[in-house]
Motif scaffolding. Sequence first.
Motif, PDB file in Angstrom:
ATOM      1  N   LEU A 179       0.467  -1.268   0.319  1.00 43.96           N
ATOM      2  CA  LEU A 179      -0.135  -0.238  -0.063  1.00 43.96           C
ATOM      3  C   LEU A 179       0.572   1.435   0.162  1.00 43.96           C
ATOM      4  O   LEU A 179       0.362   2.148  -0.765  1.00 43.96           O
ATOM      5  CB  LEU A 179      -1.180   0.083   1.460  1.00 43.96           C
ATOM      6  N   ARG A 180       1.702   1.182   0.826  1.00 44.42           N
ATOM      7  CA  ARG A 180       2.854   2.589   0.963  1.00 44.42           C
ATOM      8  C   ARG A 180       3.300   3.041  -0.379  1.00 44.42           C
ATOM      9  O   ARG A 180       4.023   3.753  -1.100  1.00 44.42           O
ATOM     10  CB  ARG A 180       4.066   2.572   1.676  1.00 44.42           C
ATOM     11  N   LEU A 181       3.808   1.412  -0.867  1.00 43.78           N
ATOM     12  CA  LEU A 181       4.267   1.590  -2.725  1.00 43.78           C
ATOM     13  C   LEU A 181       3.756   2.098  -3.527  1.00 43.78           C
ATOM     14  O   LEU A 181       4.425   2.970  -4.494  1.00 43.78           O
ATOM     15  CB  LEU A 181       5.690  -0.004  -2.832  1.00 43.78           C
ATOM     16  N   GLY A 182       1.756   1.684  -3.175  1.00 43.56           N
ATOM     17  CA  GLY A 182       1.081   2.117  -3.684  1.00 43.56           C
ATOM     18  C   GLY A 182       1.269   4.255  -4.113  1.00 43.56           C
ATOM     19  O   GLY A 182       0.807   4.610  -5.649  1.00 43.56           O
TER      20      GLY A 182
ATOM     21  N   PRO B 106      -4.311   4.646   8.398  1.00 42.98           N
ATOM     22  CA  PRO B 106      -5.720   4.250   9.134  1.00 42.98           C
ATOM     23  C   PRO B 106      -5.725   2.695   9.078  1.00 42.98           C
ATOM     24  O   PRO B 106      -5.343   2.655   7.872  1.00 42.98           O
ATOM     25  CB  PRO B 106      -6.377   5.500   8.281  1.00 42.98           C
ATOM     26  N   VAL B 107      -6.464   2.351  10.252  1.00 46.63           N
ATOM     27  CA  VAL B 107      -6.806   1.265   9.659  1.00 46.63           C
ATOM     28  C   VAL B 107      -7.996   1.094   9.646  1.00 46.63           C
ATOM     29  O   VAL B 107      -8.972   2.101  10.202  1.00 46.63           O
ATOM     30  CB  VAL B 107      -6.174   0.539  11.122  1.00 46.63           C
TER      31      VAL B 107
END
Length: 201
Positions: A148-151, A197-198
């Motif tokens: 997710l961070r990479l995206g 955020p979760v």
Amino acid sequence: MTDPKRRGRRPAGEDTKAALLAAAREVFTEQGFDGATVRAIASRAEVDPAMVNHWFGGKQGLFAAAVELPVTPEFIRERVFAAGPPGEIAVRVVRTFITTWDNTGGGGFAALVRSAATQESAAQMLREFISVVFGGALRELDVDRPELRLGLFGSQIAGLGLARYVMRLEPIASADVETLVATIAPTLQHYLTGDLPVTQR
């Protein structure tokens, strides 16, 4: 009589280089960076695999040339991600990329972003660019939800390139490097190392 096909060492060499680049773009698009091998690319180009090292110094150099990157993925890992505190990675990323891109007017990266909207092969190469250049280094940070961070990270970098060099969206297109570093880097750093955020499923 001189054989018209014999054109001397330099033209033949340039032909080999061009054939490798064309083959590399096809194989990287079809198989991704990790799946592509030097042997497969050389076979597609119908040249000796040793020519990859001769012209490009290896697979990373060939990938950089195929995507028209001004720097290699290894350069980004060593000079940007590993060159200082993790909390300042985004500052180094934004400064390095804008400075490098500005020197070429966006160069091949601008063309890649422009083509990605209409050509799947270009879109795949853009995805590989994000994954190869940043994916491995990001995973080394040992953070949660790395994909997710990479995206998120990739969307910011690609969007910056689109706005500055393709759309030429003002005032981003004419903003000085340090203004962009100061305004973009905090968001980019949050994507890299901040708390995400979760959401409840």
